[in-house]
Design an enzyme around this catalytic site. Structure first.
Site, PDB file in Angstrom:
ATOM      1  N   HIS A  94     -28.976   0.022  18.104  1.00  0.00           N
ATOM      2  CA  HIS A  94     -30.224   0.954  17.964  1.00  0.00           C
ATOM      3  C   HIS A  94     -30.980   0.869  19.031  1.00  0.00           C
ATOM      4  O   HIS A  94     -30.931  -0.187  19.786  1.00  0.00           O
ATOM      5  CB  HIS A  94     -30.863   0.519  16.613  1.00  0.00           C
ATOM      6  CG  HIS A  94     -31.961   1.325  16.253  1.00  0.00           C
ATOM      7  ND1 HIS A  94     -33.156   1.202  16.961  1.00  0.00           N
ATOM      8  CD2 HIS A  94     -32.152   2.234  15.179  1.00  0.00           C
ATOM      9  CE1 HIS A  94     -34.027   2.178  16.231  1.00  0.00           C
ATOM     10  NE2 HIS A  94     -33.570   2.771  15.271  1.00  0.00           N
ATOM     11  N   ASP A 100     -29.659  -8.188  14.981  1.00  0.00           N
ATOM     12  CA  ASP A 100     -30.424  -7.266  14.413  1.00  0.00           C
ATOM     13  C   ASP A 100     -30.126  -6.739  12.743  1.00  0.00           C
ATOM     14  O   ASP A 100     -28.830  -6.296  12.576  1.00  0.00           O
ATOM     15  CB  ASP A 100     -30.322  -5.875  15.014  1.00  0.00           C
ATOM     16  CG  ASP A 100     -31.220  -4.549  14.552  1.00  0.00           C
ATOM     17  OD1 ASP A 100     -31.508  -4.771  13.310  1.00  0.00           O
ATOM     18  OD2 ASP A 100     -31.190  -3.483  15.137  1.00  0.00           O
ATOM     19  N   GLN A 144     -29.919  -3.072   9.036  1.00  0.00           N
ATOM     20  CA  GLN A 144     -29.021  -2.361   8.011  1.00  0.00           C
ATOM     21  C   GLN A 144     -28.133  -3.288   7.068  1.00  0.00           C
ATOM     22  O   GLN A 144     -27.594  -2.722   6.184  1.00  0.00           O
ATOM     23  CB  GLN A 144     -28.215  -1.279   9.032  1.00  0.00           C
ATOM     24  CG  GLN A 144     -28.902  -0.327   9.709  1.00  0.00           C
ATOM     25  CD  GLN A 144     -29.666   0.597   8.735  1.00  0.00           C
ATOM     26  OE1 GLN A 144     -29.309   0.563   7.665  1.00  0.00           O
ATOM     27  NE2 GLN A 144     -30.444   1.411   9.502  1.00  0.00           N
ATOM     28  N   LYS A 173     -36.568  -0.448   5.033  1.00  0.00           N
ATOM     29  CA  LYS A 173     -35.311  -0.478   4.325  1.00  0.00           C
ATOM     30  C   LYS A 173     -34.754  -1.341   3.298  1.00  0.00           C
ATOM     31  O   LYS A 173     -33.644  -1.071   2.829  1.00  0.00           O
ATOM     32  CB  LYS A 173     -34.281  -0.432   5.534  1.00  0.00           C
ATOM     33  CG  LYS A 173     -34.619   0.214   6.938  1.00  0.00           C
ATOM     34  CD  LYS A 173     -33.669   0.304   8.142  1.00  0.00           C
ATOM     35  CE  LYS A 173     -34.184   0.700   9.096  1.00  0.00           C
ATOM     36  NZ  LYS A 173     -34.320   2.181   9.476  1.00  0.00           N
ATOM     37  N   CYS A 178     -31.242   7.161  16.906  1.00  0.00           N
ATOM     38  CA  CYS A 178     -32.057   6.135  17.703  1.00  0.00           C
ATOM     39  C   CYS A 178     -30.788   5.230  18.404  1.00  0.00           C
ATOM     40  O   CYS A 178     -30.812   4.025  18.588  1.00  0.00           O
ATOM     41  CB  CYS A 178     -32.962   5.486  17.225  1.00  0.00           C
ATOM     42  SG  CYS A 178     -34.553   6.113  16.601  1.00  0.00           S
TER      43      CYS A 178
HETATM   44  N1  PLP Z   1     -32.148  -1.497  14.110  1.00  0.00           N
HETATM   45  C1  PLP Z   1     -31.463  -0.863  13.399  1.00  0.00           C
HETATM   46  C2  PLP Z   1     -29.926  -1.312  13.339  1.00  0.00           C
HETATM   47  C3  PLP Z   1     -32.186   0.208  12.503  1.00  0.00           C
HETATM   48  O1  PLP Z   1     -31.409   0.832  11.987  1.00  0.00           O
HETATM   49  C4  PLP Z   1     -33.645   0.470  12.676  1.00  0.00           C
HETATM   50  C5  PLP Z   1     -34.286   1.625  12.106  1.00  0.00           C
HETATM   51  O2  PLP Z   1     -33.591   2.623  11.893  1.00  0.00           O
HETATM   52  C6  PLP Z   1     -34.303  -0.548  13.492  1.00  0.00           C
HETATM   53  C7  PLP Z   1     -33.424  -1.490  14.170  1.00  0.00           C
HETATM   54  C8  PLP Z   1     -35.781  -0.541  13.773  1.00  0.00           C
HETATM   55  O3  PLP Z   1     -36.361  -0.851  12.595  1.00  0.00           O
HETATM   56  P1  PLP Z   1     -37.940  -0.510  12.694  1.00  0.00           P
HETATM   57  O4  PLP Z   1     -38.300   0.902  13.146  1.00  0.00           O
HETATM   58  O5  PLP Z   1     -38.333  -0.579  10.970  1.00  0.00           O
HETATM   59  O6  PLP Z   1     -38.677  -1.582  13.263  1.00  0.00           O
END
Ligand code: PLP
Length: 418
Positions: free
Chosen positions: A135, A212, A215, A238, A376
């Site tokens: 992401h 990270d 998900q 999430k 993203c």
């Molecule tokens: N990393 C992953 C794999 C994601 O799916 C997301 C959000 O869609 C993020 C990071 C970013 O999360 P946040 O916008 O809640 O900081």
């Protein structure tokens, strides 16, 4: 059905998922006159009444700032807020609650590691290793600190089916790599990465690993000790909790060595104009008034998940994923992007001759909420040679009937687009 699958089914036989679904008030609304089919949980999950009520109760009964007041409300607010830290520590099996830093989400957590841990250690010629399936939140912070330090970003490749090529990842762990940053689960492909295997190899070479977990946390049991990583980031919205909540878990030795990223109230022991003595972790990294009600809500979300049981959630989601995938495969011209062996119920897809946004817009008129776009993850879109995909992402509160209705809706809107 395989033996292991039938064992899983028995494990959640006692749970009535229709009743569990009724815990999520929003799921009973309609959209454009049709019952809502919410297949966008990877974007943000819906919230159970327990979470909504916890936030409501906090503002009606407890609202006060944390760690400042000696009055009853201040004490109650601090107790409720800090109880969520204990719950989060338990949820990820952290060795200590003091290693759990509250953040506004994964993005802030990764930026904290980038600026406080990585940047001071980077020199020209050094590198950060990421993967093709990250992401933007796990790409752009590293690019920013690479620009400042003269380091570079290295990218581990994936297969066409959406799996990390683990041997290539290992080959890329060269001495100039000062940190590896990998998603536990891909938000686009649903792929589950073998984090424990990656962590072992990183550590053999003395390279810290950031994971990270955005998900992963809604679907898998997260055990940072078993994973063996150095940093784990996740986001509360999430995970059935409120927006603006998340955490960074880091090994204590890293937290002790990291300077604060934000300065201000709450993160100090003593301030003089000549200099400041900082508080110990976790507070050293938590300047300013936090999202108190949000974290109280996240604590309620964790209680709720515990009540259902992570094994029951996994079993339910396995059934849903198998059904969804088989049903999608039966649609002529539909291509699932991401067919890894280890997956969560997240399927990106395209349909021949149909633009992703057009299909998503028409599906919305059928009451179906799916995301369309780059998710993203521009570099991943570039890998697959597409500008956008659609993504159906499910949670345990979805149903088999919704999957059938989703497939039927695709059939109807396709005729409109023909
Ligand atoms: N990393 C992953 C794999 C994601 O799916 C997301 C959000 O869609 C993020 C990071 C970013 O999360 P946040 O916008 O809640 O900081």
């Amino acid at each position: 059905m395989s033996g292991s699958q039938s064992t899983l089914n028995v494990a959640h036989q006692a749970l009535d998922f229709d009743r569990i679904r009724a815990d999520f008030p929003l799921l009973s609304r309609s959209v454009h006159g049709k019952p809502l089919i919410y297949f966008d949980s990877a974007n943000t999950s819906q919230k159970p009444a327990a979470v909504i009520e916890a936030v409501d109760h906090f503002y009606r009964q407890t609202n006060a700032n944390v760690a400042r007041a000696v009055h009853t409300l201040g004490d109650e607010a601090t107790t409720a807020y800090e109880a969520s830290r204990d719950k989060l520590a338990r949820f990820i099996n952290a060795p200590s609650r003091d290693e759990v830093i509250f953040t506004s989400g994964t993005t802030q957590a990764i930026n904290l590691v980038a600026y406080s841990y990585a940047l001071p250690r980077l020199n020209p010629g050094d590198a950060i290793l990421v993967t093709q399936m990250e992401h933007h939140a796990n790409i752009v912070p590293w690019q920013l600190i690479c620009e400042r330090s003269g380091a570079t970003l290295k990218v581990a490749p994936i297969t066409e089916s959406g799996e990390l090529i683990v041997e290539r990842f290992f080959e890329l762990l060269t001495p100039e790599v000062k940190l590896a940053a990998v998603t536990h689960v891909s938000n686009v492909l649903g792929t589950v990465n073998p984090i424990a295997v990656l962590a072992r190899e990183c550590h053999r070479r003395g390279i810290p690993l950031l994971v990270d977990g955005s998900q992963a946390a809604p679907h898998l049991r997260v055990d940072v000790r078993a994973l063996g990583c150095d940093f784990y980031a996740l986001t509360g919205h999430k995970l059935f909790g409120p927006t603006g909540t998340g955490l960074l878990w880091a090994r204590r030795e890293h937290l002790n060595a990291m300077p604060p990223f934000f300065g201000g109230g709450e993160m100090i022991r003593e301030v003089r104009f000549e200099g400041t003595v900082f508080a110990d972790p976790p507070h050293k990294f938590e300047a300013g008034t936090p999202n108190i009600a949000g974290f109280v809500g996240l604590g309620a979300a964790l209680d709720y998940i515990e009540l259902i049981g992570l094994d029951n959630i996994a079993a339910r989601e396995l059934e849903l994923r198998v059904h969804l995938t088989e049903a999608m495969r039966s649609v002529p011209g539909l291509r699932i992007i991401g067919e890894a062996r280890e997956k969560v119920p997240v399927n990106s897809f395209l349909i021949d001759g149909v633009h992703a946004h057009d299909l998503a817009t028409l599906l919305d008129h059928e009451g179906v909420a799916v995301r369309s776009g780059h998710h993203c993850a521009h570099p991943l879109m570039q890998f697959y040679g597409v500008a956008a995909t659609l993504r159906a992402s499910l949670a345990f509160y979805n149903t088999h009937e919704e999957i059938d209705a989703f497939i039927a809706a695709i059939g109807r809107v396709r005729k409109l687009l023909a």
